[in-house]
Design a protein around this motif. Structure first.
Motif, PDB file in Angstrom:
ATOM      1  N   ARG A   8       4.320  22.941  -1.471  1.00 32.07           N
ATOM      2  CA  ARG A   8       5.721  23.483  -1.597  1.00 32.07           C
ATOM      3  C   ARG A   8       6.658  22.866  -2.502  1.00 32.07           C
ATOM      4  NH1 ARG A   8       9.955  22.092   1.621  1.00 32.07           N
ATOM      5  NH2 ARG A   8       8.727  21.154   3.083  1.00 32.07           N
ATOM      6  N   GLU A  10      10.352  22.245  -4.086  1.00 27.55           N
ATOM      7  CA  GLU A  10      11.693  22.592  -3.888  1.00 27.55           C
ATOM      8  C   GLU A  10      12.715  22.064  -4.733  1.00 27.55           C
ATOM      9  OE1 GLU A  10      12.767  22.437   0.148  1.00 27.55           O
ATOM     10  OE2 GLU A  10      11.780  24.173   0.668  1.00 27.55           O
ATOM     11  N   ASN A  11      13.618  22.933  -5.569  1.00 30.80           N
ATOM     12  CA  ASN A  11      14.330  22.357  -6.397  1.00 30.80           C
ATOM     13  C   ASN A  11      13.912  20.900  -7.354  1.00 30.80           C
ATOM     14  OD1 ASN A  11      16.300  22.798  -3.670  1.00 30.80           O
ATOM     15  ND2 ASN A  11      16.510  24.241  -5.457  1.00 30.80           N
ATOM     16  N   SER A  31      11.172  25.892  -8.017  1.00 31.73           N
ATOM     17  CA  SER A  31      10.857  26.325  -6.526  1.00 31.73           C
ATOM     18  C   SER A  31       9.636  26.948  -6.582  1.00 31.73           C
ATOM     19  CB  SER A  31      12.003  26.372  -5.835  1.00 31.73           C
ATOM     20  OG  SER A  31      13.061  25.216  -5.691  1.00 31.73           O
ATOM     21  N   GLY A  69      14.278  16.343  -6.117  1.00 29.21           N
ATOM     22  CA  GLY A  69      13.720  17.533  -5.477  1.00 29.21           C
ATOM     23  C   GLY A  69      12.463  17.298  -4.858  1.00 29.21           C
TER      24      GLY A  69
END
Length: 327
Positions: A8, A10-11, A31, A69
């Motif tokens: 995963r 993210e950002n 993301s 992130g």
């Protein structure tokens, strides 16, 4: 959405610190997620940030890189790990096929020893057993007369054979996530099909997650269940491969599709996107695709559009997405 993703992101933002201390943004607001047994295709022109994204995930960015992130692998935030912690995961649980096998292979080591090295270091296997496994892997990736070729050096192999060796090195420890950075670049059509077939077999057999980086939409259409489109360091569109290719919502994605050779009528000049990917040091104001986009309106050059996520699992960065129903 993937309920329990193996990877995963993210950002994610990546910048490089220049000699004068300034930060040069390379990636911004990236993301995505990949589950076990899934393949995510990442596409875009040269200079879009695909390789930097791959290196960020596996933890091989240069020392001048500044990262923000989250990159979470199997519940473990990789951005929290030091080099020693990353080394325990890199190779053993996350493997990578590098874009240029000639540069990635050690010219002073035989191909069997290069495959065996990781097995010895991560598993504590003896060199004899590791070489035996290396020869088995060479056979699996369809190197003819694998036992005989095991003591060859990279310069004695063809480009397609070197790419197969790179695949064998990446798969030697049966990683849970495989990052393939342009694995079929400069290979002819027949060898390309064979290489993709090898990757497909391993993904299916080991329930492996595959992050497939390519500028070739045909390869992504054949291999990936989902795809992410990058441009000038930003994500422009994401969704199932069938949806994105069947109904692209971003003008950049439509431009990539229109430029495919099979989309051009015989006897007519091939379609191309005008201009070039902008320098990351001199991005245009507003949308990064402004100036090249055939659907540009005055508002496009005033502010960069935000990312819009939709209920059907799609996402797009485009002012025109404001007219669509978002989540």
């Amino acid at each position: 959405m993937i309920p329990t993703p193996l990877l995963r992101v993210e950002n994610l933002a990546v910048s490089l610190r220049l000699a004068d201390g300034r930060l040069l943004p390379i990636l911004n607001d990236i993301s995505f997620a990949i589950g076990r047994g899934d393949t995510l295709g990442i596409v875009g022109e040269s200079g879009s940030g695909k390789t930097i994204l791959s290196l960020a995930v596996i933890g091989l960015l240069p020392e001048s890189a500044v990262v923000s992130g989250q990159i979470v692998f199997d519940g473990q935030p990789l951005t929290d790990l030091d080099d020693k912690g990353l080394c325990r995961i890199r190779g053993s649980r996350i493997g990578m096929i590098f874009q240029e096998p000639t540069a990635a292979l050690n010219p002073a080591m035989t191909i069997a020893d290069q495959i065996a090295e990781g097995i010895v270091l991560h598993r504590g296997t003896s060199w004899r057993d590791a070489r035996r496994q290396a020869i088995d892997l060479l056979d699996r990736v369809r190197i003819d007369q694998a036992a005989k070729r095991a003591d060859d050096y990279p310069h004695e192999l063809s480009g397609g054979q070197r790419q197969r060796v790179g695949i064998a090195i990446a798969l030697a420890l049966e990683p849970e996530l495989l990052i393939a950075d342009e694995p079929t670049t400069a290979l002819d059509a027949t060898v390309q099909r064979e290489v993709l077939g090898i990757l497909t077999e391993f993904v299916r057999e080991k329930n492996m997650a595959l992050m497939l980086v390519s500028h070739n939409l045909g390869v992504v259409a054949h291999m990936a269940g989902r795809m992410l489109v990058l441009y000038a360091g930003a994500r422009m569109e994401e969704g199932s491969t069938a949806d994105v290719l069947g109904d692209p919502r971003n003008p950049y994605t439509r431009g990539l599709l229109a430029a495919l050779p099979g989309r051009t009528e015989r006897g007519r000049r091939m379609v191309s996107i005008p201009g070039n990917v902008p320098s990351l040091a001199r991005l245009p104001p507003g949308c990064r695709f402004a100036g090249r986009c055939p659907e540009e309106i005055p508002a496009c050059s005033q502010a960069e559009p935000g990312w819009r996520a939709f209920a059907d699992g799609r996402g797009v960065r485009c002012l025109r997405a404001l007219t669509m129903e978002s989540v």
